[in-house]
Enzyme design. Sequence first.
Site, PDB file in Angstrom:
ATOM      1  N   ASP A  67       1.062  -1.331  -0.208  1.00 55.00           N
ATOM      2  CA  ASP A  67       0.037   0.102  -0.011  1.00 55.00           C
ATOM      3  C   ASP A  67       1.002   1.149   0.097  1.00 55.00           C
ATOM      4  O   ASP A  67       0.309   2.217  -0.022  1.00 55.00           O
ATOM      5  CB  ASP A  67      -0.783  -0.026   1.231  1.00 55.00           C
ATOM      6  CG  ASP A  67      -0.247  -0.219   2.525  1.00 55.00           C
ATOM      7  OD1 ASP A  67       0.900  -0.094   2.516  1.00 55.00           O
ATOM      8  OD2 ASP A  67      -0.970   0.010   3.567  1.00 55.00           O
ATOM      9  N   SER A  68       2.132   1.004   0.142  1.00 57.56           N
ATOM     10  CA  SER A  68       2.989   2.162  -0.258  1.00 57.56           C
ATOM     11  C   SER A  68       2.881   3.002  -1.580  1.00 57.56           C
ATOM     12  O   SER A  68       3.490   3.885  -1.932  1.00 57.56           O
ATOM     13  CB  SER A  68       4.521   1.796  -0.092  1.00 57.56           C
ATOM     14  OG  SER A  68       4.995   0.605  -0.753  1.00 57.56           O
ATOM     15  N   ASP A 106      -1.108  -5.965  -0.410  1.00 56.99           N
ATOM     16  CA  ASP A 106      -1.521  -5.489   1.056  1.00 56.99           C
ATOM     17  C   ASP A 106      -3.034  -5.185   0.953  1.00 56.99           C
ATOM     18  O   ASP A 106      -3.504  -4.626  -0.113  1.00 56.99           O
ATOM     19  CB  ASP A 106      -0.841  -4.060   1.199  1.00 56.99           C
ATOM     20  CG  ASP A 106       0.411  -4.086   2.144  1.00 56.99           C
ATOM     21  OD1 ASP A 106       0.350  -4.798   2.836  1.00 56.99           O
ATOM     22  OD2 ASP A 106       1.432  -3.247   1.737  1.00 56.99           O
ATOM     23  N   LYS A 136      -1.478  -9.558   2.904  1.00 57.11           N
ATOM     24  CA  LYS A 136      -0.732  -8.944   3.936  1.00 57.11           C
ATOM     25  C   LYS A 136      -1.631  -8.049   4.666  1.00 57.11           C
ATOM     26  O   LYS A 136      -2.221  -7.132   4.077  1.00 57.11           O
ATOM     27  CB  LYS A 136       0.596  -8.407   3.525  1.00 57.11           C
ATOM     28  CG  LYS A 136       1.204  -7.469   4.831  1.00 57.11           C
ATOM     29  CD  LYS A 136       2.732  -7.441   4.415  1.00 57.11           C
ATOM     30  CE  LYS A 136       3.061  -6.188   3.742  1.00 57.11           C
ATOM     31  NZ  LYS A 136       2.632  -4.899   4.531  1.00 57.11           N
ATOM     32  N   GLU A 138      -1.676  -5.590   8.424  1.00 57.43           N
ATOM     33  CA  GLU A 138      -1.152  -4.809   9.559  1.00 57.43           C
ATOM     34  C   GLU A 138      -1.712  -5.246  10.735  1.00 57.43           C
ATOM     35  O   GLU A 138      -2.883  -5.393  11.100  1.00 57.43           O
ATOM     36  CB  GLU A 138      -0.931  -3.314   9.429  1.00 57.43           C
ATOM     37  CG  GLU A 138      -0.087  -2.958   8.213  1.00 57.43           C
ATOM     38  CD  GLU A 138       0.167  -1.570   7.947  1.00 57.43           C
ATOM     39  OE1 GLU A 138      -0.138  -0.795   9.040  1.00 57.43           O
ATOM     40  OE2 GLU A 138       0.779  -1.183   6.938  1.00 57.43           O
ATOM     41  N   GLU A 205       8.796  -3.954  10.752  1.00 57.86           N
ATOM     42  CA  GLU A 205       9.485  -2.844  10.167  1.00 57.86           C
ATOM     43  C   GLU A 205       9.941  -1.923  11.347  1.00 57.86           C
ATOM     44  O   GLU A 205       9.091  -1.715  12.409  1.00 57.86           O
ATOM     45  CB  GLU A 205       8.153  -2.010   9.365  1.00 57.86           C
ATOM     46  CG  GLU A 205       8.682  -0.745   8.835  1.00 57.86           C
ATOM     47  CD  GLU A 205       7.799  -0.282   7.924  1.00 57.86           C
ATOM     48  OE1 GLU A 205       6.689  -1.037   7.491  1.00 57.86           O
ATOM     49  OE2 GLU A 205       7.843   0.818   7.121  1.00 57.86           O
TER      50      GLU A 205
HETATM   51  O1  KIV Z   1       3.653  -1.222   1.930  1.00 58.80           O
HETATM   52  C1  KIV Z   1       4.620  -1.440   1.873  1.00 58.80           C
HETATM   53  O2  KIV Z   1       5.573  -1.053   0.975  1.00 58.80           O
HETATM   54  C2  KIV Z   1       5.116  -2.391   2.857  1.00 58.80           C
HETATM   55  C3  KIV Z   1       6.709  -2.487   3.028  1.00 58.80           C
HETATM   56  C4  KIV Z   1       7.374  -1.437   3.511  1.00 58.80           C
HETATM   57  C5  KIV Z   1       6.703  -3.961   3.951  1.00 58.80           C
HETATM   58  O3  KIV Z   1       4.203  -2.721   3.556  1.00 58.80           O
END
Ligand code: KIV
Length: 287
Positions: A67-68, A106, A136, A138, A205
Amino acid sequence: MLNDQDSYLRWTQTRSMSVQSEIKRVTTHNLQAMKNAGEKIAMLTAYDFSMARILDDAGIDILLVGDSASNVMAGHETTLPITLDQMIYHAQSVVRAVRRALVVVDLPFGSYQSNPGKALESAIRIMKESGAHAVKLEGGSEVEEAIHRILRAGIPVMGHLGLTPQSIYKFGTYAVRAKEEAEATKLREDARLLADIGCFSLVLEKIPAHLATKVAEEVDIPIIGIGAGPGVDGQVLVTHDMLGITKDFAPRFLRRYLDLYEGISGAVAAYVKDVRMRDFPNEKEQY
Ligand code: KIV
């Protein structure tokens, strides 16, 4: 001391005897075998077809449609605004490119926290509409039920503890997490919980290296670190950061392997000049 050629040779020899050299398509089982054999796992983010094809061809084990994307692709300040539809769009592009890596996507903010049923629906949409291999999310005990529901549907889940950017407004800062005993203890308990309930892997992280090493020793599943030191089972970076496309983000843990910002801007400036000077296209570059 080994010179570059010696260490490259040593790397190729080790590689030819390794678990990962036998892998045709990376699965969660291969990743577990790599941890068991003491082989490190390499993971990067990807959000589009062209970059995903390059990273996959270069031998990356896991591609994370993170989600980055909210920050590096869409220019938002945080990861919160990106939607499930947008994540699915990015995931579809990455899946089309990949021939070997495991693709993890994510679950974006708001797509799983409110209730386990919604979490399952979001995970199913990602798997069905993108063809990705895992999701994934959180958090630890707070999202236990959501993870149970997703796992029961046969969808592999990667956890994410430590600095969890979807909670940035709770933390108030992107500083190192779990420096204090109470938070470190909760993180270790959450890591054990996520492994016990069936997550196939876990991202840690921005936490102290000694704590991440302890977690990697205590839990059996592969632990992938970002800003968590060398004692874990693998590493992940945001591709745009390690290639130097993003310019202003420079945390201590980041190693830049290229300065693409300068490279691209130099190439573009040369193109602009060539066009203005009527130097492009030349006789060979026309029909
Ligand atoms: O969204 C992302 O890029 C991440 C990584 C930093 C692990 O969750």
